[in-house]
Scaffold this motif. Structure first.
Motif, mmCIF file in Angstrom:
data_model
loop_
_atom_site.group_PDB
_atom_site.id
_atom_site.type_symbol
_atom_site.label_atom_id
_atom_site.label_comp_id
_atom_site.label_asym_id
_atom_site.label_seq_id
_atom_site.Cartn_x
_atom_site.Cartn_y
_atom_site.Cartn_z
ATOM 1 N N ASN A 174 0.854 -1.186 0.000
ATOM 2 C CA ASN A 174 0.000 0.000 0.000
ATOM 3 C C ASN A 174 0.884 1.228 0.000
ATOM 4 O O ASN A 174 1.368 1.649 1.038
ATOM 5 C CB ASN A 174 -0.884 0.019 1.244
ATOM 6 C CG ASN A 174 -1.790 -1.181 1.280
ATOM 7 O OD1 ASN A 174 -2.750 -1.282 0.537
ATOM 8 N ND2 ASN A 174 -1.446 -2.142 2.131
ATOM 9 N N ASP A 216 -6.529 5.629 2.905
ATOM 10 C CA ASP A 216 -5.345 4.792 2.668
ATOM 11 C C ASP A 216 -4.091 5.478 3.196
ATOM 12 O O ASP A 216 -3.220 4.838 3.777
ATOM 13 C CB ASP A 216 -5.160 4.526 1.167
ATOM 14 C CG ASP A 216 -6.142 3.483 0.667
ATOM 15 O OD1 ASP A 216 -6.746 2.796 1.511
ATOM 16 O OD2 ASP A 216 -6.301 3.367 -0.558
ATOM 17 N N GLY A 283 -11.013 -2.895 11.049
ATOM 18 C CA GLY A 283 -11.117 -3.576 9.757
ATOM 19 C C GLY A 283 -10.170 -2.998 8.724
ATOM 20 O O GLY A 283 -9.536 -3.732 7.958
ATOM 21 N N GLU A 284 -10.034 -1.658 8.716
ATOM 22 C CA GLU A 284 -9.124 -1.020 7.765
ATOM 23 C C GLU A 284 -7.700 -1.557 7.934
ATOM 24 O O GLU A 284 -7.014 -1.850 6.962
ATOM 25 C CB GLU A 284 -9.100 0.499 7.971
ATOM 26 C CG GLU A 284 -10.353 1.236 7.535
ATOM 27 C CD GLU A 284 -10.513 1.265 6.020
ATOM 28 O OE1 GLU A 284 -9.499 1.134 5.302
ATOM 29 O OE2 GLU A 284 -11.664 1.398 5.564
ATOM 30 N N ALA A 287 -7.489 -5.271 6.932
ATOM 31 C CA ALA A 287 -7.506 -5.396 5.472
ATOM 32 C C ALA A 287 -6.139 -5.065 4.886
ATOM 33 O O ALA A 287 -5.631 -5.756 4.000
ATOM 34 C CB ALA A 287 -8.567 -4.468 4.883
ATOM 35 N N LYS A 288 -5.532 -3.998 5.424
ATOM 36 C CA LYS A 288 -4.221 -3.607 4.912
ATOM 37 C C LYS A 288 -3.194 -4.695 5.206
ATOM 38 O O LYS A 288 -2.350 -5.015 4.372
ATOM 39 C CB LYS A 288 -3.762 -2.291 5.549
ATOM 40 C CG LYS A 288 -4.493 -1.078 5.009
ATOM 41 C CD LYS A 288 -3.938 -0.666 3.663
ATOM 42 C CE LYS A 288 -4.643 0.555 3.115
ATOM 43 N NZ LYS A 288 -6.020 0.327 2.688
ATOM 44 N N TYR A 290 -3.771 -7.821 5.518
ATOM 45 C CA TYR A 290 -4.097 -8.917 4.604
ATOM 46 C C TYR A 290 -3.471 -8.671 3.227
ATOM 47 O O TYR A 290 -2.797 -9.530 2.663
ATOM 48 C CB TYR A 290 -5.615 -9.014 4.512
ATOM 49 C CG TYR A 290 -6.141 -9.938 3.456
ATOM 50 C CD1 TYR A 290 -5.825 -11.296 3.491
ATOM 51 C CD2 TYR A 290 -6.950 -9.470 2.429
ATOM 52 C CE1 TYR A 290 -6.316 -12.146 2.522
ATOM 53 C CE2 TYR A 290 -7.434 -10.315 1.463
ATOM 54 C CZ TYR A 290 -7.120 -11.659 1.506
ATOM 55 O OH TYR A 290 -7.585 -12.498 0.539
ATOM 56 N N LEU A 291 -3.679 -7.457 2.729
ATOM 57 C CA LEU A 291 -3.130 -7.141 1.404
ATOM 58 C C LEU A 291 -1.604 -7.205 1.402
ATOM 59 O O LEU A 291 -0.993 -7.701 0.461
ATOM 60 C CB LEU A 291 -3.595 -5.752 0.954
ATOM 61 C CG LEU A 291 -5.080 -5.682 0.595
ATOM 62 C CD1 LEU A 291 -5.489 -4.251 0.315
ATOM 63 C CD2 LEU A 291 -5.379 -6.559 -0.608
#
Ligand code: UDP
Ligand code: MG
Length: 305
Positions: A174, A216, A283-284, A287-288, A290-291
Motif C-alpha cells: 500500500n 489509505d 477492519g481497515e 484489510a491492509k 491482509y493485502l
C-alpha cells in the motif's frame, strides 16, 4: 543523466501538448535525459501517440502495464526503471509546470538538496468543497504522523539517485507516495507555484476516490486511529460506569418508576455507532495487513518499448 517519469492513463490528448514543453525546458539543463512514460492501462491511443514521438526521439521509453494499477504503481515502476543520476516525476497534463525544472535542478545539483519538491499555493479551478476536504485531510494526517506532509504538495519532484534508491527499497504494497517521500527523509527544498488547470483530457479523481485515498494515506502511515478507538472506548466506559452508579443509587433511594425509554434508545444508538466505527477502523488495518501479507507485485508489465 536525468530521468523524467510520467505516469499516464488515457492521456492521448495531453501528451502531444506536454512533450514539446518538456523538451524545451530540458534543453536549459544541458543534460542527457530519458523520458519514461508509464502507460497505466490506457484504453485510448496513449501508447500509439508515444510510439510516434519515439520515432523522432529515441530517449523515450514506454512501459505498458497489463491493466490499470493506479498512479502509485506507475510512479514506482518508473522509479525502478530509471537510470538517471537525477529523477523527476511529473504528470502528463502540464499541471506540473516543466518550467520549474531548471530551478529544481539547480537546488539538487548546486545547493546540496537531495530533492526539490513542489506544492501549489492555491487551489484555483478546483471545486471549493474538494479544497475544503483536502485542507482538513492535511491537518488531520499531520496531527497524527511523525513526518510532515505539506498541504498542496504535488508528486512533482526531482530527486537524487540516493533518495530514489531509498524509496524503491520500501517494499510495502500500500504505497502512499506523499508520505513515503517525507518518510525517507533527505533534505528537501519546496518550490511553490500557482495551480494550473489541466491542458486537455479529464482528471481521474472523483470525490470518493480522493476520500478512499485519504483513508489509505492515514492507515498506511499511522496507527493513531486505533489509539483513538481505544481512548474513545475508555471514555465511554467511564461515563457508562458513572451512569450505572447513578441509576442504581436513584433506584435504591427514590425507587424505579419504569420510564426512560428515549434515553435508553439514545444510548444504544450512540454506543452502537461508536462500536461500528471502531470495528470499521480495526477492519481497515486488518484489510491492509491482509493485502500486505499476500505479497503481490505492485504492477504487472505487459511490455517495455
Ligand atoms: N494517472 C495514472 N493512473 C491512474 C490515474 C492517473 O497514471 O490510474 C496519471 C494521469 O495520467 C496523470 C497523473 O496520473 O498524468 C495525474 O492524474 P490527474 O491529472 O487525473 O490527477 P490530478 O492532477 O487531477 O490530481
Ligand atoms: Mg492533473
Amino acid at each position: 543523466m536525468i530521468s523524467i517519469i510520467v505516469p499516464c492513463k488515457n492521456e492521448e490528448q495531453a501528451i502531444p501538448l506536454f512533450y514539446p514543453v518538456l523538451i524545451e525546458n530540458l534543453k536549459n539543463l544541458n543534460q542527457d535525459y530519458e523520458l519514461i512514460i508509464v502507460d497505466d492501462g490506457s484504453t485510448d491511443k496513449t501508447v500509439e501517440v508515444c510510439m510516434d514521438l519515439k520515432k523522432k526521439d529515441p530517449n523515450i521509453k514506454v512501459i505498458s502495464f497489463s491493466r490499470n494499477f493506479g498512479k502509485e504503481a506507475g510512479m514506482l515502476a518508473g522509479l525502478k526503471e530509471s537510470k538517471g543520476d537525477y529523477v523527476a516525476i511529473m504528470d502528463a497534463d502540464l499541471q506540473d509546470p516543466p518550467a520549474l525544472l531548471e530551478e529544481m535542478y539547480r537546488y539538487v545539483t548546486e545547493e546540496g538538496y537531495d530533492s526539490a519538491a513542489t506544492y501549489r499555493v492555491d487551489r484555483k479551478g478546483e471545486p471549493p468543497i474538494r479544497s475544503f476536504f483536502a485542507r482538513q485531510f492535511y491537518r488531520l494526517i499531520n496531527s497524527m504522523i511523525d513526518v510532515e506532509i505539506v498541504d498542496g504538495a504535488r508528486d512533482y519532484r526531482l530527486m537524487s539517485r540516493k533518495m530514489v534508491d531509498a524509496i524503491i527499497s520500501l517494499p510495502e504494497y500500500n504505497r502512499f507516495s506523499k508520505g513515503i517521500f517525507s518518510w525517507v527523509g533527505f533534505k528537501t527544498k519546496y518550490v511553490e507555484f500557482e495551480n494550473v488547470e489541466r491542458v486537455a483530457g479529464e482528471t481521474k479523481w472523483s470525490f470518493w476516490k480522493l476520500f478512499a485515498y485519504a483513508i489509505d494515506g492515514i492507515v498506511g502511515f499511522t496507527t493513531a486511529p486505533l489509539r483513538i478507538a481505544t481512548y474513545s472506548g475508555l471514555t465511554v466506559s467511564v461515563f457508562g460506569f458513572l451512569y450505572m452508579l447513578y441509576i442504581v443509587i436513584k433506584a435504591l433511594t427514590i425507587g424505579d418508576p419504569v420510564a426512560g425509554y428515549p434515553s435508553l434508545i439514545a444510548i444504544i444508538c450512540l454506543l452502537g455507532g461508536i462500536q461500528l466505527i471502531v470495528i470499521g477502523i480495526m477492519g481497515e488495518y486488518i484489510a491492509k495487513t491482509y493485502l500486505e501479507s499476500k505479497r503481490r507485485p505492485h504492477y504487472i508489465i505487459k511490455e517495455i518499448k
